[in-house]
Design a protein around this motif. Structure first.
Motif, short mmCIF file in Angstrom:
data_model
loop_
_atom_site.label_atom_id
_atom_site.label_comp_id
_atom_site.label_asym_id
_atom_site.label_seq_id
_atom_site.Cartn_x
_atom_site.Cartn_y
_atom_site.Cartn_z
N ARG A 1 -39.44 27.39 -13.72
CA ARG A 1 -38.05 27.60 -14.56
C ARG A 1 -39.10 29.11 -15.10
NH1 ARG A 1 -37.23 23.96 -19.65
NH2 ARG A 1 -35.61 25.47 -20.27
N ILE A 2 -40.16 29.28 -15.32
CA ILE A 2 -40.50 30.59 -15.59
C ILE A 2 -40.53 31.07 -14.84
CG2 ILE A 2 -43.39 32.09 -16.34
CD1 ILE A 2 -43.01 29.51 -18.46
N GLU A 3 -40.49 31.47 -13.68
CA GLU A 3 -40.66 32.03 -12.42
C GLU A 3 -39.29 32.34 -11.98
OE1 GLU A 3 -42.76 30.25 -9.23
OE2 GLU A 3 -44.52 30.40 -9.47
N ALA A 4 -38.15 31.73 -12.82
CA ALA A 4 -36.84 32.11 -12.32
C ALA A 4 -36.43 32.91 -13.00
CB ALA A 4 -35.91 30.27 -12.27
N VAL A 5 -37.02 32.64 -14.31
CA VAL A 5 -36.63 33.74 -15.21
C VAL A 5 -37.57 35.00 -15.60
CG1 VAL A 5 -37.03 34.22 -17.84
CG2 VAL A 5 -35.95 32.38 -17.44
N LEU A 6 -38.23 35.15 -14.56
CA LEU A 6 -38.74 36.51 -14.65
C LEU A 6 -38.56 37.44 -13.50
CD1 LEU A 6 -42.84 35.16 -14.47
CD2 LEU A 6 -40.99 36.12 -16.82
N ASN A 7 -38.33 36.31 -12.28
CA ASN A 7 -37.07 37.21 -11.43
C ASN A 7 -35.99 37.41 -11.59
OD1 ASN A 7 -39.61 36.63 -9.59
ND2 ASN A 7 -39.40 34.88 -8.38
N ASP A 8 -35.40 37.18 -11.86
CA ASP A 8 -34.41 37.49 -12.26
C ASP A 8 -34.51 38.80 -13.13
OD1 ASP A 8 -32.68 35.24 -11.36
OD2 ASP A 8 -32.55 33.88 -13.77
N GLY A 9 -35.48 38.64 -14.36
CA GLY A 9 -35.88 39.59 -14.87
C GLY A 9 -35.94 41.31 -14.10
N GLU A 10 -36.98 41.27 -12.80
CA GLU A 10 -37.12 42.12 -11.36
C GLU A 10 -35.91 42.78 -11.52
OE1 GLU A 10 -40.44 40.30 -9.34
OE2 GLU A 10 -41.81 39.99 -11.34
N GLU A 11 -35.13 41.58 -10.79
CA GLU A 11 -34.05 41.47 -10.29
C GLU A 11 -32.94 42.43 -11.20
OE1 GLU A 11 -31.84 38.39 -8.70
OE2 GLU A 11 -33.65 37.75 -7.49
N LEU A 12 -33.01 42.29 -12.53
CA LEU A 12 -32.42 43.59 -13.16
C LEU A 12 -33.02 44.77 -13.52
CD1 LEU A 12 -31.00 41.25 -16.52
CD2 LEU A 12 -29.52 40.97 -14.73
N ASP A 13 -34.07 44.52 -13.29
CA ASP A 13 -35.00 45.89 -13.70
C ASP A 13 -34.87 46.49 -12.61
OD1 ASP A 13 -36.19 44.78 -16.22
OD2 ASP A 13 -37.73 44.95 -15.04
N HIS A 14 -34.57 45.62 -11.82
CA HIS A 14 -34.40 47.16 -9.98
C HIS A 14 -32.76 47.07 -10.10
CE1 HIS A 14 -35.02 48.01 -6.04
NE2 HIS A 14 -34.27 47.09 -5.80
N GLU A 15 -31.87 46.64 -10.20
CA GLU A 15 -30.31 46.68 -10.79
C GLU A 15 -29.96 47.97 -11.65
OE1 GLU A 15 -28.11 43.90 -11.33
OE2 GLU A 15 -28.41 42.67 -9.47
N ASP A 16 -31.04 47.53 -12.94
CA ASP A 16 -31.25 49.10 -13.31
C ASP A 16 -31.61 50.67 -12.96
OD1 ASP A 16 -29.79 47.31 -15.98
OD2 ASP A 16 -31.43 47.35 -17.00
N ASP A 17 -32.55 50.16 -12.09
CA ASP A 17 -33.30 51.52 -11.54
C ASP A 17 -32.44 52.25 -10.38
OD1 ASP A 17 -35.02 51.00 -13.63
OD2 ASP A 17 -37.11 49.55 -11.95
N THR A 18 -31.44 51.29 -9.56
CA THR A 18 -30.88 51.55 -8.74
C THR A 18 -29.65 52.48 -9.58
OG1 THR A 18 -29.71 49.74 -8.16
CG2 THR A 18 -32.03 50.41 -6.93
N GLU A 19 -29.09 51.72 -9.80
CA GLU A 19 -27.85 52.52 -11.16
C GLU A 19 -28.16 53.60 -11.74
OE1 GLU A 19 -26.77 49.74 -14.24
OE2 GLU A 19 -26.14 48.20 -12.50
N GLY A 20 -29.22 54.15 -12.08
CA GLY A 20 -30.04 55.54 -12.10
C GLY A 20 -29.68 56.72 -11.15
N ASP A 21 -30.26 56.26 -10.40
CA ASP A 21 -30.43 56.76 -9.31
C ASP A 21 -28.43 56.63 -8.81
OD1 ASP A 21 -33.03 56.99 -9.42
OD2 ASP A 21 -33.32 54.70 -7.98
#
Length: 103
Positions: free
Chosen positions: A78-98
């Protein structure tokens, strides 16, 4: 399946059910299983039990340890899933800004 593994599985199934009023191991929360496991270890360390009682207690302890490991593995997933979801969201935020600066 090896004879040893089959015997362990059989012992776990027996230890999982309770004829003595204890809650079946597979119904215990992590904290309950952990606390009972600590009691089992303390009782076995004190000694004074006959062989059959010691073996039954050992089998219950094995089942309790397996239950604790299962709870911890589930929590880890469960923790890994939450962390992975957070990383995906961070990555999406980074690409949206680009995309804004590609023009």
């Amino acid at each position: 399946m090896s004879p040893q593994r089959a015997a362990k599985n059989s012992a776990s199934r027996k230890a999982n059910t309770s004829d003595d009023g204890r809650t079946p191991v597979d119904e215990l929360a992590y904290e309950q299983a952990r606390d009972e496991l600590a009691e089992v270890v303390a009782t076995l360390e004190r000694g004074g039990l006959d062989l059959d009682a010691s073996l039954a207690l050992w089998e219950r302890g094995e089942a309790l340890a397996d239950r604790c490991e299962a709870h911890l593995a589930g929590a880890r997933e469960r923790i890994e899933a939450v962390l992975n979801d957070g990383e995906e969201l961070d990555h999406e935020d980074d690409t949206e800004g680009d995309e804004e600066f590609d023009d």
